[in-house]
Structure formats: structure tokens, C-alpha cells
Design a protein around this motif. Structure first.
Motif, mmCIF file in Angstrom:
data_model
loop_
_atom_site.group_PDB
_atom_site.id
_atom_site.type_symbol
_atom_site.label_atom_id
_atom_site.label_comp_id
_atom_site.label_asym_id
_atom_site.label_seq_id
_atom_site.Cartn_x
_atom_site.Cartn_y
_atom_site.Cartn_z
ATOM 1 N N ILE A 118 27.448 -18.393 -86.040
ATOM 2 C CA ILE A 118 27.588 -17.236 -85.150
ATOM 3 C C ILE A 118 29.051 -17.128 -84.727
ATOM 4 O O ILE A 118 29.657 -18.120 -84.308
ATOM 5 N N LEU A 120 31.322 -15.024 -82.322
ATOM 6 C CA LEU A 120 31.505 -14.062 -81.236
ATOM 7 C C LEU A 120 32.892 -14.208 -80.611
ATOM 8 O O LEU A 120 33.625 -13.240 -80.455
ATOM 9 N N GLY A 126 35.349 -14.344 -74.784
ATOM 10 C CA GLY A 126 34.401 -15.438 -74.972
ATOM 11 C C GLY A 126 33.207 -15.189 -74.070
ATOM 12 O O GLY A 126 32.153 -14.732 -74.507
ATOM 13 N N SER A 127 33.437 -15.404 -72.770
ATOM 14 C CA SER A 127 32.358 -15.162 -71.810
ATOM 15 C C SER A 127 31.990 -13.682 -71.762
ATOM 16 O O SER A 127 30.863 -13.336 -71.432
ATOM 17 N N ILE A 152 37.588 -17.400 -82.938
ATOM 18 C CA ILE A 152 38.075 -18.777 -82.698
ATOM 19 C C ILE A 152 36.926 -19.698 -82.283
ATOM 20 O O ILE A 152 35.921 -19.230 -81.749
ATOM 21 N N SER A 155 31.603 -22.881 -84.522
ATOM 22 C CA SER A 155 30.878 -24.075 -84.974
ATOM 23 C C SER A 155 30.290 -23.814 -86.346
ATOM 24 O O SER A 155 29.824 -22.702 -86.622
ATOM 25 N N GLN A 200 33.055 -33.717 -79.280
ATOM 26 C CA GLN A 200 32.325 -33.349 -80.492
ATOM 27 C C GLN A 200 33.316 -33.151 -81.634
ATOM 28 O O GLN A 200 33.264 -32.172 -82.387
ATOM 29 N N VAL A 354 32.423 -30.709 -73.490
ATOM 30 C CA VAL A 354 32.471 -29.447 -74.239
ATOM 31 C C VAL A 354 31.128 -28.707 -74.236
ATOM 32 O O VAL A 354 31.086 -27.495 -74.410
ATOM 33 N N TYR A 358 30.671 -24.124 -74.408
ATOM 34 C CA TYR A 358 30.129 -23.124 -75.343
ATOM 35 C C TYR A 358 28.718 -22.693 -74.941
ATOM 36 O O TYR A 358 28.068 -23.350 -74.149
ATOM 37 N N GLU A 359 28.330 -21.538 -75.492
ATOM 38 C CA GLU A 359 27.062 -20.871 -75.120
ATOM 39 C C GLU A 359 26.986 -20.610 -73.617
ATOM 40 O O GLU A 359 25.938 -20.763 -72.995
ATOM 41 N N GLU A 363 29.820 -21.551 -65.047
ATOM 42 C CA GLU A 363 30.080 -20.401 -64.152
ATOM 43 C C GLU A 363 29.297 -19.171 -64.631
ATOM 44 O O GLU A 363 28.744 -18.416 -63.838
ATOM 45 N N ILE A 364 29.261 -18.978 -65.942
ATOM 46 C CA ILE A 364 28.598 -17.785 -66.491
ATOM 47 C C ILE A 364 27.085 -17.912 -66.333
ATOM 48 O O ILE A 364 26.402 -16.944 -65.959
ATOM 49 N N LEU A 367 26.219 -17.224 -62.817
ATOM 50 C CA LEU A 367 26.270 -15.779 -62.531
ATOM 51 C C LEU A 367 24.964 -15.097 -62.945
ATOM 52 O O LEU A 367 24.438 -14.244 -62.227
ATOM 53 N N SER A 382 30.185 -9.706 -61.099
ATOM 54 C CA SER A 382 30.788 -10.172 -62.364
ATOM 55 C C SER A 382 31.973 -11.104 -62.094
ATOM 56 O O SER A 382 32.403 -11.251 -60.973
HETATM 57 C C1 LIG Z 1 33.031 -27.094 -79.250
HETATM 58 C C2 LIG Z 1 32.940 -25.601 -79.141
HETATM 59 C C3 LIG Z 1 32.142 -24.892 -80.048
HETATM 60 C C4 LIG Z 1 32.071 -23.498 -79.988
HETATM 61 N N1 LIG Z 1 31.301 -22.820 -80.916
HETATM 62 C C5 LIG Z 1 31.296 -21.453 -80.905
HETATM 63 C C6 LIG Z 1 30.574 -20.704 -81.908
HETATM 64 O O1 LIG Z 1 29.912 -21.268 -82.792
HETATM 65 N N2 LIG Z 1 30.632 -19.358 -81.880
HETATM 66 C C7 LIG Z 1 31.330 -18.678 -80.925
HETATM 67 O O2 LIG Z 1 31.338 -17.452 -80.953
HETATM 68 N N3 LIG Z 1 32.033 -19.350 -79.954
HETATM 69 C C8 LIG Z 1 32.023 -20.705 -79.929
HETATM 70 N N4 LIG Z 1 32.731 -21.401 -78.962
HETATM 71 C C9 LIG Z 1 33.472 -20.669 -77.958
HETATM 72 C C10 LIG Z 1 32.751 -20.668 -76.601
HETATM 73 O O3 LIG Z 1 31.522 -19.986 -76.698
HETATM 74 C C11 LIG Z 1 33.701 -20.034 -75.563
HETATM 75 O O4 LIG Z 1 34.784 -20.922 -75.407
HETATM 76 C C12 LIG Z 1 33.003 -19.812 -74.242
HETATM 77 O O5 LIG Z 1 32.060 -18.772 -74.347
HETATM 78 C C13 LIG Z 1 33.999 -19.456 -73.122
HETATM 79 O O6 LIG Z 1 34.781 -18.376 -73.513
HETATM 80 P P1 LIG Z 1 36.387 -18.442 -73.429
HETATM 81 O O7 LIG Z 1 36.819 -19.693 -74.110
HETATM 82 O O8 LIG Z 1 36.926 -17.147 -73.914
HETATM 83 O O9 LIG Z 1 36.705 -18.632 -71.901
HETATM 84 P P2 LIG Z 1 36.777 -17.511 -70.782
HETATM 85 O O10 LIG Z 1 35.671 -16.537 -70.949
HETATM 86 O O11 LIG Z 1 38.156 -16.976 -70.744
HETATM 87 O O12 LIG Z 1 36.518 -18.373 -69.497
HETATM 88 C C14 LIG Z 1 37.482 -19.300 -68.996
HETATM 89 C C15 LIG Z 1 36.939 -19.889 -67.711
HETATM 90 O O13 LIG Z 1 36.721 -18.841 -66.747
HETATM 91 C C16 LIG Z 1 35.362 -18.859 -66.322
HETATM 92 N N5 LIG Z 1 34.905 -17.473 -66.144
HETATM 93 C C17 LIG Z 1 34.932 -16.477 -67.060
HETATM 94 N N6 LIG Z 1 34.416 -15.347 -66.542
HETATM 95 C C18 LIG Z 1 34.031 -15.649 -65.272
HETATM 96 C C19 LIG Z 1 33.424 -14.901 -64.223
HETATM 97 N N7 LIG Z 1 33.095 -13.619 -64.377
HETATM 98 N N8 LIG Z 1 33.177 -15.520 -63.049
HETATM 99 C C20 LIG Z 1 33.500 -16.837 -62.867
HETATM 100 N N9 LIG Z 1 34.090 -17.591 -63.825
HETATM 101 C C21 LIG Z 1 34.349 -17.010 -65.012
HETATM 102 C C22 LIG Z 1 34.586 -19.526 -67.434
HETATM 103 O O14 LIG Z 1 33.407 -20.112 -66.962
HETATM 104 C C23 LIG Z 1 35.584 -20.566 -67.899
HETATM 105 O O15 LIG Z 1 35.509 -21.702 -67.092
HETATM 106 C C24 LIG Z 1 32.805 -22.798 -78.987
HETATM 107 C C25 LIG Z 1 33.585 -23.516 -78.063
HETATM 108 C C26 LIG Z 1 33.649 -24.894 -78.127
HETATM 109 C C27 LIG Z 1 34.485 -25.632 -77.133
#
Ligand SMILES: Cc1cc2nc3c(=O)[nH]c(=O)nc-3n(C[C@H](O)[C@H](O)[C@H](O)COP(=O)(O)OP(=O)(O)OC[C@H]3O[C@@H](n4cnc5c(N)ncnc54)[C@H](O)[C@@H]3O)c2cc1C
Length: 382
Positions: A118, A120, A126-127, A152, A155, A200, A354, A358-359, A363-364, A367, A382
Motif C-alpha cells: 500500500i 499512501l 502521511g496522516s 515514501i 513497507s 524494524q 516505529v 505507521y498506520e 495522535e491521529i 483524534l 483536526s
Molecule cells: C516503518 C514504517 C513503515 C511504513 N509503511 C508504510 C506503508 O507501507 N505505506 C504507506 O503509505 N506509509 C507507510 N509509512 C508511513 C507512515 O504511515 C507515516 O509516517 C504516518 O502515517 C505519519 O505520517 P507522516 O510521516 O507524514 O507524519 P505527519 O503526518 O507529518 O505527522 C508528524 C507528527 O505530527 C502528528 N500529527 C499530524 N497531524 C496531527 C493532528 N491533526 N493533530 C495532532 N497531531 C498530529 C503525528 O501524529 C506525528 O506525530 C511507514 C512508516 C514507517 C515508519
């Protein structure tokens, strides 16, 4: 009344999975250190050991149902650090699950049995999937979608046969967000090098790029974003189980070390009758039990009523924080020995961290829970 009593067959499966995970642990440090080497599809010892998943599927009627036993087996297998058999990991190919859930007959025929990751997350999205900038523009003259963008931290990027890519589409006057299957070997689709990450480390994680990547009309799945993102309602509890597997491994290791050092763990003594390390350890165990019971409740709920967004978020949020705190506490309890690379404890601490990213980071997920309790929409809170 909800009963979490296991059948004899379930106990047998769990013991089998636990024994295999203990063998896998012998390889865990090597692949933690050599993250750019691929873990084999089967460890050498697997050839004369039963396949736990196929044993389970053959007699699934003797279990509490696939959602529950699948999660319980995960909890055992992940403790190995590397999979004993990669085939046990089919549930984490979320792209494959999306084909099953949202694909039409032709799409299911083409991609059933393929391992689809997947994709995304992108830089800046990300979030919040609404920030995705990868585009898929319909070319009327050749009847193709043209995909451009990058993803980016994906997995299973190398292990999979294809990626399920979230992109903004433009087709004449129509615009929106959708998902596209991009098969390995498609011109313009590249998988980057293995990422060097905190936890991991042995897991296959890489970035993807798409430059004028042409896809036939068949490769776009129809399904609104709500239905698409619902896939996480099933997968978040599995990630919770992964985090709890690290926490339980850390607790088991720390319990043995404390007992060997002469620490008395008396469950009937009450806080006043316990030494400080014993009190801290029992509190860590209690927080494991609370998160584990939340997870069991979520899987029970899923098996009765289907996967639920808020249940999944509660489990992921509680296991995420519990796994982080428990592994940290276990390291603190053992002092310098806890941080030594001679043992796997410091690896479980990094691995647990870690799982709370992910997933949906904690915080998310909190929410999602808050919106449900307070009856706010995503735009209101939000
Ligand atoms: C080992 C690993 C495997 C992964 N595998 C996949 C995969 O297979 N496919 C895929 O698509 N992605 C994958 N990811 C990415 C992962 O899903 C994202 O890193 C995650 O969703 C967070 O998104 P971001 O990194 O853009 O952080 P951001 O969304 O920028 O968030 C940064 C920080 O701000 C906080 N935050 C964000 N919005 C809010 C809000 N509204 N209120 C309060 N706090 C907030 C978050 O909780 C986080 O602590 C992987 C990540 C890791 C580390």
C-alpha cells in the motif's frame, strides 16, 4: 458474556508459532544489522517444521474465528524479529486486501494472489491523505492513466509484485482521489534502496517514484475514499499486535533477568510489600494486559459485527503507547544491560517505537476516538 477462553487447538497453534519464533530470534540481530540484505522467504529450519497458517486454515472451525486467531498468531510470530516463513505475512499486503474489497471481477481475476503493497505516504502527506500530490491524468488519445509523483516509507516495496498507489485523478471534468495498481516492471516506476531506519530494520521499506508511468484503465480501482481507508480498520489491530509482541518479549526477558537477580515478584503482596523494581515491573505487566484485552475486544467485535474504525483506533492508540512505555521501562529496569546489543531488548524498544508511527501515529488515532465521543466531524476537530 464475552469469553476469551482458547480451544485446545488454538493453544497448540500458539505453541507451534512461539517455538518457531524462538528459532527466528537467532537471526533477528543479523538482519537488524544488515538491513539491506533481504530476509529469506523461509528460514533454513522451516523445511522440517509445520506451516502454522495452513494448519490453522485447514481447521479454522476449531478456532474463535480467523480475525482472532490470526491476530494471536501474529503476536507470537513477530516476536521472532524476522518471519520464520514470509508466507505468514500475507495479511499485511494491504493492497491485495483492497483488490479483494473494491476490485471488479476482472481486477480480482488479474491480481488475486499477487502481493500488493500500500502506497499512501509522500513527503508532506502521511496522516492527512487530502494533501497527496501524486497525480493520475487520463490520456484520452491512448486510453491510459499517466501517473507522476513519489511515495515514501513503503513497507514491502521490494517484496511485493505491485503497489496500490493513492493519487489525485483528472479525467476531463472529473477530479478526485483514487487508487491505482502499479505492477513491477511498468515503465517509469522505480523502487528505491532499502531505508536505514530506527526500528524494524530488517523489514523491507523503500521509497517509490513514478515518472510518466502509463497504466491501462483497468488499473484504477473504483471505490470512494471512505471505503478505501476502511482497510485500516482491519490492519490497525494487527499493528497493535505487532507492538504488543515486542512488549511481551521485553517483559519475558526482563522477568527472567529480575528473577535471576533475586527480585521477588509477588502478585499478592500489594505495592507496599514489593521492592521498587518489582512494583515497576508489575505495573508494566498490567499495562500490557490492559492493551492486550483491548485488542482482544476489538478482534472479537470485528468477528461479530465487522471491522470498526473507532475500535481499531482505540486498540492501535493503546497498544502503541503501551508498547513504547513497556519496552522503555524494561530497559530502564535492567540498567546498562538493557541497552546492550548482546540481547534483543534494545531492538524491541526500537521496533516498538516505529509501530506507533505507521498506520496512524497515536495522535491521529486519539483524534479519531475524540471525534467519535464528542460527535465532531473531521473538519471540526483536526
Ligand atoms: C516503518 C514504517 C513503515 C511504513 N509503511 C508504510 C506503508 O507501507 N505505506 C504507506 O503509505 N506509509 C507507510 N509509512 C508511513 C507512515 O504511515 C507515516 O509516517 C504516518 O502515517 C505519519 O505520517 P507522516 O510521516 O507524514 O507524519 P505527519 O503526518 O507529518 O505527522 C508528524 C507528527 O505530527 C502528528 N500529527 C499530524 N497531524 C496531527 C493532528 N491533526 N493533530 C495532532 N497531531 C498530529 C503525528 O501524529 C506525528 O506525530 C511507514 C512508516 C514507517 C515508519
Amino acid at each position: 458474556m464475552i469469553s476469551f477462553e482458547m480451544s485446545d487447538f488454538e493453544r497448540e497453534l500458539i505453541e507451534m508459532a512461539r517455538a518457531q519464533a524462538q528459532i527466528a530470534q537467532r537471526y533477528a540481530r543479523y538482519f537488524d544489522k544488515h538491513h539491506d540484505e533481504r530476509v529469506p522467504d523461509e528460514l533454513p529450519e522451516a523445511c522440517d517444521q509445520p506451516n502454522v497458517r495452513s494448519t490453522m486454515l485447514a481447521r479454522v472451525a476449531e478456532t474463535s474465528g480467523e480475525p482472532i486467531i490470526d491476530m494471536l498468531l501474529y503476536l507470537e510470530e513477530i516476536a521472532g524479529g524476522v518471519p520464520f516463513r514470509a508466507s505468514s505475512n500475507e495479511s499485511i499486503f494491504l493492497g491485495s486486501k483492497l483488490v479483494h474489497a473494491l476490485g471488479n471481477e476482472e481486477q480480482k481475476k488479474r491480481w488475486t494472489g499477487k502481493r500488493i503493497a500500500i502506497a499512501l505516504t509522500e513527503p508532506g502527506a502521511g496522516s492527512d491523505p487530502s494533501s497527496i500530490r501524486t497525480t493520475a491524468v487520463w490520456d484520452q488519445s491512448t486510453q491510459h492513466w499517466i501517473l507522476n509523483g513519489e511515495k515514501i516509507f513503503i513497507s514491502l516495496a521490494n517484496t511485493s509484485d505491485a503497489a496500490m498507489v493513492f493519487a489525485r485523478f483528472v479525467k476531463g471534468d472529473q477530479k478526485g482521489m483514487s487508487i491505482f495498481v502499479v505492477e513491477k516492471g511498468t515503465a517509469g516506476f522505480k523502487v528505491g534502496a532499502q531505508l536505514d531506519k530506527l526500528g524494524q530494520r530488517s523489514w523491507d521499506t523503500a521509497d517509490l517514484s513514478f515518472i510518466d508511468c502509463r497504466l491501462p484503465a483497468l488499473n484504477k480501482l473504483d471505490g470512494n475514499m471512505k471505503d478505501t481507508l476502511a482497510i485500516f480498520n482491519r490492519s490497525r489491530p494487527l499493528v497493535a499486535a505487532i507492538g504488543l509482541a515486542y512488549a511481551r518479549s521485553a517483559l519475558d526477558f526482563t522477568r527472567d533477568a529480575l528473577l535471576a537477580a533475586g527480585c521477588v515478584l509477588d502478585y499478592d503482596a500489594g505495592s507496599a510489600g514489593l521492592s521498587a523494581p518489582a512494583d515497576r515491573f508489575l505495573r508494566a505487566e498490567a499495562s500490557f494486559e490492559a492493551a492486550f484485552l483491548t485488542l482482544l475486544h476489538t478482534k472479537w467485535h470485528e468477528s461479530k459485527f465487522g471491522a470498526d474504525k473507532v475500535e481499531a483506533a482505540m486498540t492501535k492508540a493503546s497498544a502503541g503507547i503501551a508498547a513504547r512505555r513497556i519496552t522503555q521501562e524494561c530497559m530502564a529496569l535492567l540498567g546498562a544491560a538493557g541497552a546492550s546489543e548482546d540481547q534483543l531488548l534494545e531492538m524491541w524498544f526500537r521496533d516498538a517505537r516505529v509501530c506507533d508511527i505507521y498506520e496512524g501515529p497515536g495522535e491521529i488515532n486519539r483524534l479519531i476516538i475524540a471525534r467519535d465521543f464528542l460527535k465532531y466531524s473531521a473538519s471540526e476537530l483536526s
